[in-house]
Structure formats: C-alpha cells, structure tokens
Design a protein around this motif. Sequence first.
Motif: not given
Length: 299
Positions: A123-134
């Motif tokens: 899925l694509r949503f704003p801040g996806r990668d940042l939220l995942f790595w945090v």
Amino acid sequence: MQSSPDPAAAQARRARRPRSTGSMQARTLAGYAGTYVVLAVAAVLTLGPFLFSVMTAFTSSGQFAQEGPLTIPAPPVLDNLIGLFTSADGFVTPVAVTVQMVAVILVGQMVFSVLAAYAFAQLRFPGRDLLFWVYVATLMVPQVVVVVPLYLMMSEMGLRNTFWALILPFVLGSPYAIFLLRENFRGVPSELMDAMRIDGAGTLRLLWHLVVPLNRPIIVTLVLITVVTHWNNFMWPMVITSGPEWRVITVATSALQSQYNNNWTLVMAGTTLAMLPLVLLMIVFQKQITSSVGDTTMR
C-alpha cells in the motif's frame, strides 16, 4: 639442437610424485578428523545439559543421592513428573497459563504482523517508509530498558498481576515479524496481484488467497519463533505477576529451584517439562524452517 632429458632426473620426479600425493591425502584426512573432533566437542557441550536434565528427571531421588548426577536411571521412574502435578504449587496452573498466553499472543502477532507487513509492502500512504523504519528501529532497544515504563503503565491501568498484563505488550505485532514479512511480501509477483484485482478481489481476499499462501513457509517459521520466544519469556512475567495465580512455566521452574533446593530430580523434571514442547515443535516443523530459510536466501 635440443638436448635429451636426463633419465635420472625424470626418475627422481616420478619417485617424488607418490610421496607428495600421499602427504596431501594425509593432510586432507587430518583436516577432516579435526573438523569432526571440533563438531563432536561442540555437540557434547550443546546437548550435554539437555541430556543431563532428561536423565535426572527420570532418576529416583534415592539413586541420585547415592550414585550422583551422572548416572543412568536404573530403572527410569515417573515419580518426579507426577510430583510436579500433584504438589500444592504444581505445574497445572503454570502450564495452563503459559499455553493460553502463548496462544493469544501468537494469534494476535500473526494477524497484526501480516496486516502491517502487507500495508508496508504493497500500500502507498504518506510517511510509509519513515514509519516502517522507526518501528523496526525498536528492535535495537533492549527489553530490559522498557520493563519499568511498561510496569508503570500496567500498574496505572490496574492490570498488574492479571492475564492482560502478560499479553498486551506483545499481542499487537512484532517488529521482527513485520520486517521479515514485508521483505517477503514485496517479492510477490505484481502480475498475479493485478490479475486478482481485475477479477474483483479486495485487499483482504488478495492477502488471504494469494500473499499468505505464497509465503506459508516463512509464516510457519515466524509461528515457531513466536511460540519459542514467549514460551521461554521469563523477565516480564516475573515482574508483572506475583503469586501462583498467573505464574507461567518459566517462573514456576525458577521457583522450584529455590523451593526445592536439594531435590534436584524434581527441579530437572520441571526443566525437562518446560523444554519438551519446544523440542517437539522443532522436530515436527524442521522441513518448513529449512524451506523458509532457502526461500528467503533466494529472494
């Protein structure tokens, strides 16, 4: 004009060849022998404590006192295992609590981890990668660091020494599981997903009928990892519970060591009982574990 080869030198070279070949074979055999010796020593050091625990669990207290710990049970007895379930502080409640705790955590972690991993992978949503790595970065935080904050939170909510306190910190997903599932879910062919979407499949149907079946080996491995981790969990249950009501099997085994300090046969029976389900799980599902490791390596 080319000179003829020296017959004496040629004969000397032919004489040296067998000796060099023989020395290479000797070095190879010595290398193999050394490898097997190291493996045998490592196997003894690894399996020795488990074998000692099983032997002592089936040894009578009289034989243990007379002949010492490193003796084969003659004959094997079940008195120690029976005593675990018939004593006042027996293992009936700890086993029941542990099974319930592991079952609830397992279901919760698998459901939420699969959903979160699919969201982070497809899925694509704003801040996806940042939220995942945090979120994944929390793997770097030792569990002992968050014990005190978790304890204060559970105490403020009035959940100390309850079943909810045992499961709530772990039931809503695992960073390790989400990370591993996300990497595998990203390898699902997009053509298959597009074909199912054209047929009218929604997100849940796509997840259940395509993504999960294609990643069944890694999910089975995560199930085993989750069961082993929380079956062996000791620190958090010991901190958040008190008394025998919500005591898990690891805390009960530790209590045996202090309560029956001289009755080592009973203590080893508790230790054997605690590790037996995990050994059986690994034996039953070893093919799935090997398959998942191979799939992950190929991807």
